[in-house]
Write an enzyme that holds these catalytic residues in place. Structure first.
Site, PDB file in Angstrom:
ATOM      1  N   ILE A  82       0.848  -1.202   0.000  1.00  0.00           N
ATOM      2  CA  ILE A  82       0.000   0.000   0.000  1.00  0.00           C
ATOM      3  C   ILE A  82       0.881   1.249   0.000  1.00  0.00           C
ATOM      4  O   ILE A  82       0.584   2.236  -0.680  1.00  0.00           O
ATOM      5  CB  ILE A  82      -0.940  -0.013   1.231  1.00  0.00           C
ATOM      6  CG1 ILE A  82      -1.985  -1.131   1.104  1.00  0.00           C
ATOM      7  CG2 ILE A  82      -1.633   1.336   1.408  1.00  0.00           C
ATOM      8  CD1 ILE A  82      -2.874  -1.303   2.347  1.00  0.00           C
TER       9      ILE A  82
ATOM     10  N   ASN B  43       2.536   4.536   7.619  1.00  0.00           N
ATOM     11  CA  ASN B  43       1.996   3.358   6.931  1.00  0.00           C
ATOM     12  C   ASN B  43       2.723   2.071   7.313  1.00  0.00           C
ATOM     13  O   ASN B  43       2.139   0.986   7.243  1.00  0.00           O
ATOM     14  CB  ASN B  43       2.104   3.599   5.410  1.00  0.00           C
ATOM     15  CG  ASN B  43       1.930   2.332   4.613  1.00  0.00           C
ATOM     16  OD1 ASN B  43       0.817   1.850   4.446  1.00  0.00           O
ATOM     17  ND2 ASN B  43       3.032   1.758   4.134  1.00  0.00           N
ATOM     18  N   ALA B  44       3.977   2.183   7.731  1.00  0.00           N
ATOM     19  CA  ALA B  44       4.774   0.976   7.963  1.00  0.00           C
ATOM     20  C   ALA B  44       4.099   0.073   8.996  1.00  0.00           C
ATOM     21  O   ALA B  44       3.691   0.539  10.057  1.00  0.00           O
ATOM     22  CB  ALA B  44       6.168   1.367   8.462  1.00  0.00           C
TER      23      ALA B  44
ATOM     24  N   ILE C  91       3.665  -4.354  10.374  1.00  0.00           N
ATOM     25  CA  ILE C  91       3.982  -5.774  10.228  1.00  0.00           C
ATOM     26  C   ILE C  91       2.874  -6.607  10.867  1.00  0.00           C
ATOM     27  O   ILE C  91       2.094  -6.093  11.680  1.00  0.00           O
ATOM     28  CB  ILE C  91       5.327  -6.141  10.909  1.00  0.00           C
ATOM     29  CG1 ILE C  91       5.302  -5.808  12.423  1.00  0.00           C
ATOM     30  CG2 ILE C  91       6.488  -5.426  10.229  1.00  0.00           C
ATOM     31  CD1 ILE C  91       6.498  -6.376  13.195  1.00  0.00           C
ATOM     32  N   THR C  92       2.821  -7.861  10.485  1.00  0.00           N
ATOM     33  CA  THR C  92       1.941  -8.806  11.188  1.00  0.00           C
ATOM     34  C   THR C  92       2.811  -9.920  11.777  1.00  0.00           C
ATOM     35  O   THR C  92       3.838 -10.295  11.203  1.00  0.00           O
ATOM     36  CB  THR C  92       0.916  -9.467  10.240  1.00  0.00           C
ATOM     37  OG1 THR C  92       1.621 -10.053   9.134  1.00  0.00           O
ATOM     38  CG2 THR C  92      -0.106  -8.468   9.730  1.00  0.00           C
TER      39      THR C  92
ATOM     40  N   GLN D  17      -5.025 -12.049  15.655  1.00  0.00           N
ATOM     41  CA  GLN D  17      -4.341 -10.751  15.534  1.00  0.00           C
ATOM     42  C   GLN D  17      -4.552  -9.861  16.757  1.00  0.00           C
ATOM     43  O   GLN D  17      -4.737  -8.649  16.619  1.00  0.00           O
ATOM     44  CB  GLN D  17      -4.844 -10.001  14.295  1.00  0.00           C
ATOM     45  CG  GLN D  17      -4.364 -10.583  12.974  1.00  0.00           C
ATOM     46  CD  GLN D  17      -4.448  -9.561  11.857  1.00  0.00           C
ATOM     47  OE1 GLN D  17      -5.492  -8.979  11.623  1.00  0.00           O
ATOM     48  NE2 GLN D  17      -3.340  -9.326  11.171  1.00  0.00           N
TER      49      GLN D  17
ATOM     50  N   TYR E 165      -1.865  -7.144  16.470  1.00  0.00           N
ATOM     51  CA  TYR E 165      -2.064  -6.204  15.350  1.00  0.00           C
ATOM     52  C   TYR E 165      -3.325  -5.355  15.574  1.00  0.00           C
ATOM     53  O   TYR E 165      -3.311  -4.134  15.381  1.00  0.00           O
ATOM     54  CB  TYR E 165      -2.178  -7.039  14.074  1.00  0.00           C
ATOM     55  CG  TYR E 165      -2.302  -6.286  12.776  1.00  0.00           C
ATOM     56  CD1 TYR E 165      -1.171  -5.880  12.072  1.00  0.00           C
ATOM     57  CD2 TYR E 165      -3.552  -6.030  12.207  1.00  0.00           C
ATOM     58  CE1 TYR E 165      -1.285  -5.226  10.851  1.00  0.00           C
ATOM     59  CE2 TYR E 165      -3.679  -5.383  10.999  1.00  0.00           C
ATOM     60  CZ  TYR E 165      -2.537  -4.986  10.312  1.00  0.00           C
ATOM     61  OH  TYR E 165      -2.662  -4.341   9.098  1.00  0.00           O
TER      62      TYR E 165
ATOM     63  N   PRO F 171      -7.997   0.373   5.815  1.00  0.00           N
ATOM     64  CA  PRO F 171      -8.184  -0.516   4.673  1.00  0.00           C
ATOM     65  C   PRO F 171      -8.753  -1.851   5.135  1.00  0.00           C
ATOM     66  O   PRO F 171      -8.438  -2.337   6.237  1.00  0.00           O
ATOM     67  CB  PRO F 171      -6.760  -0.718   4.138  1.00  0.00           C
ATOM     68  CG  PRO F 171      -5.929   0.352   4.767  1.00  0.00           C
ATOM     69  CD  PRO F 171      -6.572   0.630   6.087  1.00  0.00           C
TER      70      PRO F 171
END
Ligand code: CAA
Length: 240
Positions: free
Chosen positions: A14, A82-83, A85-86, A144, A147, A177
Protein backbone atom coordinates in the site's frame (compact mmCIF):
# COMPACT_ATOMS: atom_id res chain seq x y z
CA UNK A 1 6.72 25.30 -3.94
CA UNK A 2 5.93 21.60 -3.79
CA UNK A 3 5.03 20.24 -0.38
CA UNK A 4 7.09 17.37 1.00
CA UNK A 5 5.41 14.09 1.97
CA UNK A 6 6.96 11.31 4.02
CA UNK A 7 5.58 7.78 3.65
CA UNK A 8 6.88 5.10 6.00
CA UNK A 9 7.00 1.65 4.48
CA UNK A 10 6.61 3.60 1.28
CA UNK A 11 8.40 1.39 -1.21
CA UNK A 12 6.18 -1.70 -1.06
CA UNK A 13 2.53 -2.69 -0.88
CA UNK A 14 0.00 0.00 0.00
CA UNK A 15 2.86 2.38 0.86
CA UNK A 16 4.31 2.18 -2.66
CA UNK A 17 0.94 3.06 -4.18
CA UNK A 18 0.67 6.00 -1.75
CA UNK A 19 4.17 7.27 -2.60
CA UNK A 20 3.44 7.10 -6.33
CA UNK A 21 0.06 8.80 -6.01
CA UNK A 22 1.51 11.65 -3.95
CA UNK A 23 4.32 12.11 -6.47
CA UNK A 24 1.74 12.23 -9.28
CA UNK A 25 -0.01 15.01 -7.34
CA UNK A 26 3.22 17.02 -7.35
CA UNK A 27 4.58 16.32 -3.85
CA UNK A 28 8.26 15.79 -3.13
CA UNK A 29 8.08 12.28 -1.71
CA UNK A 30 10.37 10.43 0.67
CA UNK A 31 9.61 6.74 1.10
CA UNK A 32 11.13 4.80 3.97
CA UNK A 33 11.91 1.12 4.09
CA UNK A 34 13.17 -1.21 6.77
CA UNK A 35 15.48 -3.74 5.22
CA UNK A 36 15.22 -4.69 1.56
CA UNK A 37 17.88 -2.51 -0.14
CA UNK A 38 17.47 -4.14 -3.55
CA UNK A 39 13.69 -3.63 -3.60
CA UNK A 40 14.11 -0.01 -2.51
CA UNK A 41 16.75 0.68 -5.16
CA UNK A 42 14.46 -0.82 -7.82
CA UNK A 43 11.57 1.29 -6.58
CA UNK A 44 13.67 4.47 -6.80
CA UNK A 45 14.88 3.53 -10.26
CA UNK A 46 11.34 2.90 -11.51
CA UNK A 47 9.61 5.85 -9.87
CA UNK A 48 12.26 8.49 -9.19
CA UNK A 49 11.08 8.54 -5.55
CA UNK A 50 13.88 8.86 -2.98
CA UNK A 51 14.05 6.05 -0.44
CA UNK A 52 15.47 6.20 3.09
CA UNK A 53 16.29 3.26 5.33
CA UNK A 54 15.44 3.32 9.00
CA UNK A 55 13.63 1.30 11.61
CA UNK A 56 10.41 3.09 12.57
CA UNK A 57 10.48 1.27 15.91
CA UNK A 58 13.57 3.27 16.89
CA UNK A 59 13.00 6.93 17.87
CA UNK A 60 16.59 8.11 17.40
CA UNK A 61 16.82 6.51 13.95
CA UNK A 62 13.47 7.99 12.92
CA UNK A 63 14.42 11.46 14.11
CA UNK A 64 17.79 11.38 12.35
CA UNK A 65 16.21 9.99 9.19
CA UNK A 66 13.56 12.69 9.14
CA UNK A 67 16.21 15.38 9.62
CA UNK A 68 17.95 14.01 6.52
CA UNK A 69 14.68 13.99 4.54
CA UNK A 70 14.03 17.60 5.52
CA UNK A 71 17.57 18.62 4.57
CA UNK A 72 17.13 16.95 1.16
CA UNK A 73 13.53 17.78 0.30
CA UNK A 74 12.29 20.47 2.66
CA UNK A 75 10.04 20.44 5.72
CA UNK A 76 7.60 17.55 5.94
CA UNK A 77 4.04 18.86 5.58
CA UNK A 78 2.37 15.50 4.96
CA UNK A 79 3.27 12.44 6.97
CA UNK A 80 1.79 9.05 6.17
CA UNK A 81 2.45 6.51 8.94
CA UNK A 82 2.00 3.36 6.93
CA UNK A 83 4.77 0.98 7.96
CA UNK A 84 3.36 -2.10 9.62
CA UNK A 85 3.98 -5.77 10.23
CA UNK A 86 1.94 -8.81 11.19
CA UNK A 87 2.94 -11.62 13.51
CA UNK A 88 -0.34 -13.54 13.49
CA UNK A 89 -1.00 -16.32 15.98
CA UNK A 90 -3.95 -17.44 18.03
CA UNK A 91 -3.66 -15.78 21.42
CA UNK A 92 -2.85 -18.96 23.33
CA UNK A 93 0.16 -19.41 21.04
CA UNK A 94 1.22 -15.76 20.75
CA UNK A 95 4.67 -15.14 22.21
CA UNK A 96 5.75 -11.99 24.06
CA UNK A 97 8.15 -11.41 21.15
CA UNK A 98 5.28 -11.46 18.61
CA UNK A 99 3.36 -9.03 20.81
CA UNK A 100 6.31 -6.69 21.36
CA UNK A 101 7.47 -6.63 17.71
CA UNK A 102 4.06 -5.59 16.46
CA UNK A 103 3.56 -2.95 19.16
CA UNK A 104 7.03 -1.51 18.51
CA UNK A 105 6.63 -1.22 14.74
CA UNK A 106 2.94 -0.49 14.30
CA UNK A 107 2.15 1.64 17.33
CA UNK A 108 5.36 3.09 18.74
CA UNK A 109 6.38 3.49 15.10
CA UNK A 110 3.56 5.98 14.63
CA UNK A 111 4.78 8.05 17.58
CA UNK A 112 8.34 7.89 16.25
CA UNK A 113 7.23 9.02 12.79
CA UNK A 114 4.86 11.82 13.71
CA UNK A 115 6.58 13.29 16.78
CA UNK A 116 9.70 14.55 14.94
CA UNK A 117 7.58 16.45 12.35
CA UNK A 118 4.87 17.72 14.69
CA UNK A 119 6.57 20.87 16.02
CA UNK A 120 7.46 22.00 12.50
CA UNK A 121 3.86 21.58 11.41
CA UNK A 122 2.72 23.66 14.39
CA UNK A 123 5.25 26.37 13.56
CA UNK A 124 4.25 26.50 9.89
CA UNK A 125 0.51 26.31 10.69
CA UNK A 126 -0.07 23.46 8.28
CA UNK A 127 0.15 19.71 8.48
CA UNK A 128 -1.48 16.51 7.37
CA UNK A 129 -1.05 13.41 9.51
CA UNK A 130 -2.47 10.29 7.92
CA UNK A 131 -2.22 6.98 9.74
CA UNK A 132 -2.90 3.72 7.95
CA UNK A 133 -4.91 1.67 10.41
CA UNK A 134 -6.95 -1.41 9.47
CA UNK A 135 -10.40 -2.93 9.40
CA UNK A 136 -9.02 -5.26 12.05
CA UNK A 137 -8.48 -2.36 14.43
CA UNK A 138 -12.19 -1.67 14.09
CA UNK A 139 -13.64 -5.17 14.29
CA UNK A 140 -10.85 -7.23 15.88
CA UNK A 141 -9.56 -10.40 14.25
CA UNK A 142 -8.90 -13.87 15.60
CA UNK A 143 -5.17 -14.46 15.35
CA UNK A 144 -4.34 -10.75 15.53
CA UNK A 145 -4.66 -9.60 19.14
CA UNK A 146 -1.33 -7.78 18.75
CA UNK A 147 -2.06 -6.20 15.35
CA UNK A 148 -5.66 -5.26 16.19
CA UNK A 149 -4.46 -3.57 19.38
CA UNK A 150 -2.08 -1.37 17.40
CA UNK A 151 -4.59 -0.54 14.71
CA UNK A 152 -7.25 0.38 17.27
CA UNK A 153 -4.55 2.46 18.97
CA UNK A 154 -4.04 4.38 15.73
CA UNK A 155 -7.62 5.62 15.95
CA UNK A 156 -6.99 6.98 19.44
CA UNK A 157 -3.82 8.66 18.22
CA UNK A 158 -5.49 10.56 15.36
CA UNK A 159 -8.51 11.59 17.45
CA UNK A 160 -6.18 13.06 20.06
CA UNK A 161 -3.79 14.67 17.58
CA UNK A 162 -6.77 16.19 15.76
CA UNK A 163 -7.75 18.03 18.92
CA UNK A 164 -4.20 19.21 19.60
CA UNK A 165 -3.42 20.23 16.01
CA UNK A 166 -6.70 21.84 14.93
CA UNK A 167 -5.79 25.40 15.86
CA UNK A 168 -2.46 25.06 14.06
CA UNK A 169 -3.98 24.03 10.72
CA UNK A 170 -2.98 20.42 11.22
CA UNK A 171 -5.38 17.56 10.52
CA UNK A 172 -4.91 13.99 11.67
CA UNK A 173 -6.96 11.20 10.16
CA UNK A 174 -6.87 7.44 9.81
CA UNK A 175 -7.66 5.17 6.93
CA UNK A 176 -8.86 1.67 7.69
CA UNK A 177 -8.18 -0.52 4.67
CA UNK A 178 -9.93 -3.83 4.47
CA UNK A 179 -8.14 -6.75 2.87
CA UNK A 180 -5.97 -5.33 0.07
CA UNK A 181 -4.05 -7.34 -2.54
CA UNK A 182 -0.56 -6.97 -1.06
CA UNK A 183 2.18 -9.35 0.06
CA UNK A 184 0.86 -9.09 3.62
CA UNK A 185 -2.53 -10.49 2.67
CA UNK A 186 -1.06 -12.96 0.19
CA UNK A 187 1.00 -14.37 3.07
CA UNK A 188 -2.17 -15.64 4.76
CA UNK A 189 -2.75 -19.35 4.22
CA UNK A 190 -4.65 -19.71 0.93
CA UNK A 191 -7.61 -21.60 2.41
CA UNK A 192 -7.99 -18.93 5.13
CA UNK A 193 -7.70 -16.15 2.53
CA UNK A 194 -10.42 -17.71 0.37
CA UNK A 195 -12.77 -17.70 3.34
CA UNK A 196 -11.92 -14.05 4.02
CA UNK A 197 -12.66 -13.05 0.40
CA UNK A 198 -16.05 -14.80 0.62
CA UNK A 199 -16.82 -12.47 3.53
CA UNK A 200 -16.17 -9.32 1.48
CA UNK A 201 -19.47 -8.24 -0.13
CA UNK A 202 -17.81 -6.74 -3.23
CA UNK A 203 -16.28 -10.17 -3.81
CA UNK A 204 -12.67 -9.13 -4.22
CA UNK A 205 -9.63 -7.81 -2.43
CA UNK A 206 -9.05 -4.07 -2.58
CA UNK A 207 -6.31 -2.52 -4.70
CA UNK A 208 -3.48 -0.49 -3.12
CA UNK A 209 -4.38 2.42 -5.41
CA UNK A 210 -7.84 2.56 -3.82
CA UNK A 211 -6.18 3.38 -0.50
CA UNK A 212 -3.72 5.78 -2.13
CA UNK A 213 -6.61 7.85 -3.49
CA UNK A 214 -7.96 8.25 0.05
CA UNK A 215 -4.52 9.50 1.10
CA UNK A 216 -4.19 12.10 -1.67
CA UNK A 217 -7.58 13.48 -0.71
CA UNK A 218 -6.74 13.68 3.00
CA UNK A 219 -3.38 15.28 2.15
CA UNK A 220 -4.98 18.05 0.09
CA UNK A 221 -6.07 21.53 1.15
CA UNK A 222 -9.63 20.48 0.28
CA UNK A 223 -9.84 18.10 3.23
CA UNK A 224 -9.19 20.77 5.89
CA UNK A 225 -12.50 20.27 7.73
CA UNK A 226 -11.99 16.50 8.02
CA UNK A 227 -10.06 16.06 11.24
CA UNK A 228 -9.92 13.12 13.63
CA UNK A 229 -11.87 10.95 11.18
CA UNK A 230 -11.55 7.43 9.97
CA UNK A 231 -12.13 6.51 6.33
CA UNK A 232 -13.11 2.86 5.99
CA UNK A 233 -12.22 1.34 2.61
CA UNK A 234 -13.18 -2.30 2.92
CA UNK A 235 -15.62 -3.33 0.20
CA UNK A 236 -18.57 -3.32 2.65
CA UNK A 237 -16.96 -5.97 4.87
CA UNK A 238 -17.54 -4.03 8.08
CA UNK A 239 -19.40 -0.90 9.16
CA UNK A 240 -18.49 1.12 12.21
N1 CAA B 1 -12.35 -17.26 14.81
C1 CAA B 1 -12.35 -18.06 15.91
N2 CAA B 1 -11.54 -19.13 16.00
C2 CAA B 1 -10.72 -19.39 14.98
C3 CAA B 1 -10.67 -18.59 13.84
C4 CAA B 1 -11.55 -17.49 13.78
N3 CAA B 1 -11.56 -16.67 12.70
N4 CAA B 1 -9.76 -19.10 12.99
C5 CAA B 1 -9.27 -20.18 13.60
N5 CAA B 1 -9.85 -20.37 14.78
C6 CAA B 1 -9.64 -21.45 15.72
C7 CAA B 1 -9.69 -22.77 15.00
O1 CAA B 1 -11.04 -23.20 14.91
C8 CAA B 1 -8.85 -23.66 15.87
O2 CAA B 1 -9.61 -24.11 17.00
P1 CAA B 1 -9.46 -25.64 17.48
O3 CAA B 1 -8.00 -25.80 17.82
O4 CAA B 1 -10.36 -25.68 18.66
O5 CAA B 1 -9.91 -26.46 16.32
C9 CAA B 1 -7.80 -22.71 16.43
O6 CAA B 1 -8.30 -21.38 16.21
C10 CAA B 1 -6.47 -22.83 15.72
O7 CAA B 1 -6.71 -22.73 14.32
P2 CAA B 1 -5.58 -23.08 13.30
O8 CAA B 1 -5.13 -24.48 13.49
O9 CAA B 1 -6.00 -22.62 11.94
O10 CAA B 1 -4.40 -22.16 13.81
P3 CAA B 1 -3.10 -21.83 13.12
O11 CAA B 1 -2.15 -21.62 14.23
O12 CAA B 1 -2.74 -22.78 12.03
O13 CAA B 1 -3.41 -20.47 12.35
C11 CAA B 1 -3.70 -18.11 12.19
C12 CAA B 1 -3.84 -19.35 13.09
C13 CAA B 1 -2.23 -17.94 11.76
C14 CAA B 1 -4.09 -16.90 13.01
C15 CAA B 1 -4.57 -18.28 10.94
O14 CAA B 1 -5.87 -18.61 11.33
C16 CAA B 1 -4.62 -17.03 10.11
O15 CAA B 1 -3.72 -16.72 9.36
N6 CAA B 1 -5.73 -16.32 10.19
C17 CAA B 1 -5.91 -15.05 9.44
C18 CAA B 1 -5.68 -13.90 10.35
C19 CAA B 1 -5.85 -12.65 9.53
O16 CAA B 1 -6.94 -12.33 9.06
N7 CAA B 1 -4.76 -11.92 9.33
C20 CAA B 1 -4.80 -10.73 8.53
C21 CAA B 1 -3.47 -10.54 7.88
S1 CAA B 1 -3.52 -9.28 6.64
C22 CAA B 1 -3.60 -7.87 7.51
O17 CAA B 1 -3.43 -7.83 8.69
C23 CAA B 1 -3.88 -6.63 6.73
C24 CAA B 1 -5.09 -5.98 7.25
O18 CAA B 1 -4.97 -4.94 7.91
C25 CAA B 1 -6.42 -6.51 6.95
Amino acid sequence: MARTALVTGGSRGIGAAISKALKAEGYEVAATYAGNDAAAAKFTEETGIKTYKWNVADYAESKAGIEQVEADLGPVDVVVANAGITRDAMFHRMTPEQWNDVIATNLTGVFNTVHPVWSGMRDRKFGRVIVISSINGQKGQAGQVNYAATKAGDLGIVKSLAQEGAKFGITANAICPGYIATEMVMAIDESVREKIIKGIPVGRLGEPEEIARCVTFLASEDSGFINGSTISANGAQFFV
